[in-house]
Design an enzyme around this catalytic site. Structure first.
Site, PDB file in Angstrom:
ATOM      1  N   GLY A   3       0.873  -1.017  -0.060  1.00 16.90           N
ATOM      2  CA  GLY A   3      -0.026   0.149   0.014  1.00 16.90           C
ATOM      3  C   GLY A   3       0.848   1.177  -0.038  1.00 16.90           C
ATOM      4  N   SER A   4       0.299   2.301   0.661  1.00 19.15           N
ATOM      5  CA  SER A   4       1.219   3.817   0.570  1.00 19.15           C
ATOM      6  C   SER A   4       2.298   3.583   1.513  1.00 19.15           C
ATOM      7  CB  SER A   4       0.148   4.664   1.303  1.00 19.15           C
ATOM      8  OG  SER A   4      -1.038   4.834   0.534  1.00 19.15           O
ATOM      9  N   THR A   5       2.547   2.527   2.200  1.00 12.15           N
ATOM     10  CA  THR A   5       4.007   2.498   2.835  1.00 12.15           C
ATOM     11  C   THR A   5       5.055   2.425   1.669  1.00 12.15           C
ATOM     12  OG1 THR A   5       4.213   0.436   2.977  1.00 12.15           O
ATOM     13  CG2 THR A   5       3.148   1.432   4.682  1.00 12.15           C
ATOM     14  N   GLU A  21      -7.753   5.159  -1.284  1.00 11.10           N
ATOM     15  CA  GLU A  21      -6.553   5.166  -0.228  1.00 11.10           C
ATOM     16  C   GLU A  21      -7.155   6.151   0.863  1.00 11.10           C
ATOM     17  OE1 GLU A  21      -2.707   4.449   1.228  1.00 11.10           O
ATOM     18  OE2 GLU A  21      -4.030   3.535   0.099  1.00 11.10           O
TER      19      GLU A  21
END
Lengths: 369, 686
Positions: free
Chosen positions: B340-342, B678
């Site tokens: 994901g956004s990591t 998100e």
């Protein structure tokens, strides 16, 4: 009478007595070691019981020794019938124990009547042969009288389901067979037909489960695994004794109880383990001497009844000893047969001593006509 | 009477010749016996004597007590204590019915069942002891011992047994014991082991087997036919196994596990589902300077005690292997999830280093992004407007990274991601680690025989699509963002002999140097710091007073039914909820600790995962603060928050752990479908 008695005492068979006493002493000492493991104190309860039996047996021996042979001859048949009656009573009174009804129990007293039937049988046979000497028996059908005398106790013991003792009793009776005058051809015929019938039945008529049943009948409590284990452990015990043995009370197989029934059927393994080849040879030698001495007593007896009786006593000792030792050293299948004078067992001890008493008696009176 | 017979002479009575024959026959019989005795006692005597010694002399092995597992401060994680075993020797049993009835009462078990366990062994087996109870309590032992004289054939035996005082606290780290398997016995590694040996089959118990095992002693004893010892000949003492000191900090481990427990409110509403008693997921805390693992959590966990005897109760085993949530799987090292956004941090570093952007480069986010014939949305429908890198990281703007990713291309993203430690196993000293997946165009060609599509790069840039990482990898790679190098993570810190001598010590090992200029890394770090510390950052809930914290939230999408498309997260069945990520380190300038949290089906990273990380970070710095004035820290247990342990929900199996497939969620990233929404909670909230 006085004089006769004194002479009789002078003729007392001291060598036979010493032989006998030595065997009894060795047997007791060995039993102390064989039953030592797991018991408290030096003398186990088995040894104590055996000592009591020895005491009673000595009384029996003395009675058998002092009784006049003529009187004994008169008593032969009553004694024979009495022992048979005793066996018959077990069929009603004795509880089933390890697959057979051999033991009469009353309080602390345990009696195995079949041990006494051998003595009764030998007395009856001697009585019989006194009247119809074996030399006069020339045809197979002449054997009906001795056959009948044997059939009664053997039949009763079979009914008890004590096959080992039944076979032994049969063999004791058969000791006399070489002395009848029936031609070899007739025996060959009997043996041939018998063997052919039995093997034929075994292989062609009986089914597997039936064979198994016959084996179970012949040997109640048959456990192939257990008897295999006994044979292996006995072999190890005997072999590990080596030349001089591990010493009294030092046998590892015995003291750690690897030997099953070491104080009864496998008592000879204990001797072999703890005393080695030398010790077992001495014991076997003493036994052999006893048997040959018995034959000599039979040969020298001026009295036919005494001769037959002496031969019978030899049979009483030879057959169980031969079968027991053969079984223990792995020359014979394991069947429950004890070694006289050595195995734990009060009735057998008493019966054996009575038999030896007869032998001493006959030997002592050998010069009397 | 019988006149005629009286005259029969002895010669007539018994033929002397035949008597002689009889004598010879008897003599021959005894001669045969004697020769047989000669054969047995003299010819085979030596051999049979040896057999008799083998019979009665037995070498009894004395198991070495297994070495202890300790945490970095010397606190016990696993130890070995004597356990009392109840055995029955069938051949020694006297009245079995009475004995078993008595045993049943003494042990409070069904006597019929005990009797059935002994059965009716025959032959040699009758002399072998049969174990009826593996670990008796002292009360049971006392009861049996008091009555033992009345229970012939019953023996009690003390044997070492593994004990894990904290139950399932670190089940996956510790691992399970089990009997050595046939294939292992043949492996050179297990030379000298015998059948029936209990060895470590998973976790550190397996990894450190060579040290923990020790050297078994033995004694030669004389036994009787029942196998009971009657005399002792000689004895060699066993050498206890070495103590293995782990880098784990039990305080942090406890705090982390406690953070996974449900609050009363959560238990009622949000996460509660039948069979779930705590939050699911994983946590990895490590020291980015050395790679030392400080806490490694995977929930649900299992209690290794269930395997301590070398076997496991079938009922417990079924519970462990058949549940939907797979307690045997170590999610921290073998759970693979989309980052994901990591992932944006790596994309940012790559883009800076490749000169595609500068920290000042701005992109306009209208809330969506058109590529090819598709439209990819930003999680914030109204858009972020014009954003630079810092803001894009702080607010987790998707469109910014779509733009960057489009320019970078998949292969350059992959190149940098791998440099940070993703896409391959980290080499942590635990078995069953999974490599994750960082896709490249070549990979796709090989795997699917199809060329890479530009749209897939768009998904990749925000960590969706094919990307898969483990919580451990994410922790290692964020350590690399913080320090510039990825360190190999490890748990084994030191091996010590029982007397304290150090046998071996793990040296820190660099996995890879990050080929990104320090100033570019600083820009990424600054953005990540903003995530936690700036208003509007998505990770505000990870703030720790007095300590600078940097981090990144993320959401790993779980495939969901259309029926759930527009339902609020809390109303969807747990198994369809997204996974929440939060990865962080602190202090930002001088990193000491990295904490990566995966809240499985937790929903939003900022709301579900960040608070868990926060508790561990707070605990770490609270301990540190207390440790500075004090000289020794071992006794300091500042927060005194004790992990709640669920022994009932515990038990693993080595083989099953290996075989356990990745959790459902990991297998179900939805590649690029509908682009990445998100929604990061915390936006605006802080």
């Amino acid at each position: 009478m006085e004089q006769i008695e004194r002479r009789v005492w002078r003729d007392f068979d001291w060598p036979l007595f010493c032989l006998m006493a030595t065997l009894v002493a060795l047997g007791l000492g060995n039993l102390v070691s064989a039953t030592h493991a797991g018991s408290v104190g030096l003398l186990s309860s088995e040894v104590e019981r055996q000592l009591v039996a020895l005491g009673i047996g000595v009384v029996g021996l003395v009675l058998a020794l002092v009784v006049d042979l003529r009187r004994l001859e008169r008593l032969a048949i009553p004694i024979y019938l009495a022992t048979c009656a005793l066996v018959a009573s077990t069929l009603v009174l004795a509880p089933m124990h390890r697959g057979s009804r051999s033991w009469l129990m009353y309080g602390p007293i345990r009696l195995q009547p079949s041990e006494f039937t051998k003595v009764g049988l030998v007395l009856a046979m001697s009585w019989l042969f006194q009247r119809w000497p074996p030399t006069a028996l020339t045809r197979l059908r002449d054997l009906w009288r001795p056959g009948l005398v044997m059939a009664l106790p053997v039949g009763l013991i079979v009914a008890q389901r004590d096959m080992g003792v039944a076979v032994l009793t049969l063999l004791v009776g058969a000791t006399y067979l070489p002395f009848v005058r029936i031609p070899w051809r007739a025996w060959a015929l009997v043996a041939g037909t018998g063997i052919a019938t039995v093997t034929g039945m075994w292989f062609f008529v009986l089914a597997d489960y039936q064979r198994s049943r016959v084996l179970d009948f012949l040997e109640p409590g048959r456990d192939p695994l257990a008897s295999g284990y006994q044979v292996i452990q006995s072999r190890i015990a005997i072999g590990s004794g080596g030349v001089f043995g591990k010493g009294w009370m030092e046998g590892t197989q015995t003291q750690l109880r690897f030997l099953p029934t070491q104080h009864t059927d496998f008592i000879f393994s204990v001797i072999a383990e703890e005393w080695g080849f030398v010790g077992s040879a001495v014991v076997l030698g003493l036994y052999l001497t006893l048997l040959l001495w018995g034959i000599q007593v039979a040969r020298r007896s001026r009295d036919p009844f005494g001769a037959y009786l002496a031969l019978g006593v030899v049979g009483i000792f030879f057959w169980p000893a031969a079968i027991n030792v053969a079984m223990v050293i792995g020359l014979f299948p394991v069947i429950g047969v004890a070694l006289p004078l050595f195995s734990y067992g009060g009735s057998a001890m008493i019966a054996s001593l009575i038999g030896l008493g007869f032998l001493l008696n006959i030997s002592m009176r050998r010069f009397r006509s | 009477m019988a006149r005629g017979l009286r005259s029969v002479t002895n010669v007539e009575a018994l033929s002397g010749g035949r008597l002689a024959l009889l004598a010879i026959a008897i003599f021959a019989t005894f001669a045969i016996f004697l020769s047989r005795l000669f054969q047995l006692q003299i010819a085979e005597g030596d051999d049979l004597r040896r057999q008799s010694e083998r019979n009665s002399i037995r070498t009894v092995r004395i198991d070495a007590p297994r070495g202890e597992l300790l945490d970095r401060e010397g606190r016990v994680i696993a130890t070995t204590r004597p356990a009392f075993q109840l055995e029955v020797i069938p051949s020694e049993l006297r009245r079995p019915a009475t004995t078993f009835e008595a045993l049943g009462r003494l042990l409070q078990r069904d006597s019929g069942e005990l009797r059935a366990r002994v059965g009716q062994p025959r032959g040699r087996a009758r002399f072998q002891p049969i174990s009826l109870a593996g670990d008796m309590s002292f009360e049971e032992l006392a009861r049996v011992e008091t009555h033992r004289f009345a229970l012939p054939g019953v023996v009690t035996e003390a044997r070492p047994r593994r004990e894990y005082p904290d139950g399932d606290l670190a089940g996956h780290v510790v691992g399970a014991l089990g009997e050595i398997r046939a294939d292992q016995l043949e492996a050179p590694r297990f030379e000298g082991y015998q059948q029936g040996d209990v060895i470590g089959q998973s976790g550190i118990e397996a990894v450190a087997e060579q040290w923990l095992r020790g050297v078994a002693g033995g004694r030669n004893v004389i036994v009787n036919v029942a196998g009971r010892e009657v005399d002792r000949l000689d004895e060699v003492e066993p050498v206890p196994g070495d103590a293995v000191v782990l880098s784990l900090d039990l305080d942090l481990q406890r705090e982390a596990v406690a953070a996974f427990q449900l609050s009363p409110a959560e238990a009622k509403a949000e996460v509660a589902e039948p069979g779930i008693t705590e939050k699911l997921g994983a946590l990895v805390a490590l020291d980015p300077r050395t790679g030392e693992i400080l806490a490694l959590v995977s929930r649900p966990s299992y209690d290794p005690s269930a395997f301590a005897g070398g076997g496991i109760d079938p009922k417990v085993w079924r519970e462990l292997t058949h549940g939907e949530w797979k307690p045997l799987q170590d999610r921290a090292i073998s759970g693979q999830f989309p980052p994901g956004s990591t992932y944006k941090a790596f994309v940012a570093a790559a883009a800076l280093q490749e000169g595609i952007i500068t920290p000042q480069t701005r992109f306009f986010c209208p809330g969506s992004f058109a590529y090819g014939n598709r439209v990819y949305r930003c999680w914030r429908k109204e858009g972020h407007g014009s954003v630079d890198l810092h803001t894009a990281l702080v607010r987790s703007c998707d469109v910014y990274f779509y733009e960057v990713g489009k320019r970078l291309g998949v292969d350059r993203i992959a190149h940098f991601a791998k440099m940070f430690g993703l896409g391959r196993t980290t080499g942590i000293d635990l078995p069953e680690e999974k490599p994750g997946l960082i896709p490249t165009s070549d990979w796709k060609k090989q795997r699917f025989g199809e060329p890479w599509m530009g749209g897939e790069t768009i998904s990749i840039s925000i960590g969706q699509g094919y990307d898969l990482v483990t919580p451990l990898q994410l922790a290692v790679s964020y350590g690399a963002i913080a320090t510039g190098r990825a360190m190999q993570p490890h748990l084994l810190k030191r091996v010590e002999k029982p007397d304290g001598t150090v046998v071996s010590e793990t040296q820190p090992k660099v996995l890879s140097e990050v080929g990104v200029k320090p100033e570019f890394l600083a820009a990424v770090q600054s953005g990540l710091r903003g995530v936690v510390e700036e208003p509007g950052g998505t990770g505000g809930r990870a703030r720790v007073p007095g300590v600078s914290v940097a981090g990144k939230t993320g959401t790993a999408q779980v495939i969901r039914l259309d029926a759930n498309k527009n339902v609020p997260e809390e109303k969807i069945p747990l198994r369809y909820r997204d996974h929440a990520w939060f990865v962080s380190w602190a202090p930002v300038e001088a990193p000491e600790i990295v904490v990566a949290v995966l809240a499985e089906h937790g929903g939003h990273g900022g709301a579900a995962a960040a608070p868990i990380a926060q508790r561990v970070l707070a605990k770490y710095f609270e301990k540190k603060k207390l440790a500075v004035p004090a000289t020794e820290t071992a006794g300091v247990d500042g927060g005194s928050i004790t992990a709640q342990v669920h022994p009932a929900a515990a038990t693993p199996a080595p083989k099953a752990a290996a075989a356990a497939p990745a959790p459902k969620a990991a297998a179900a990233p939805q590649p690029a479908a509908g682009a990445a929404d998100e929604p990061e909670a915390g936006d605006g909230a802080d």
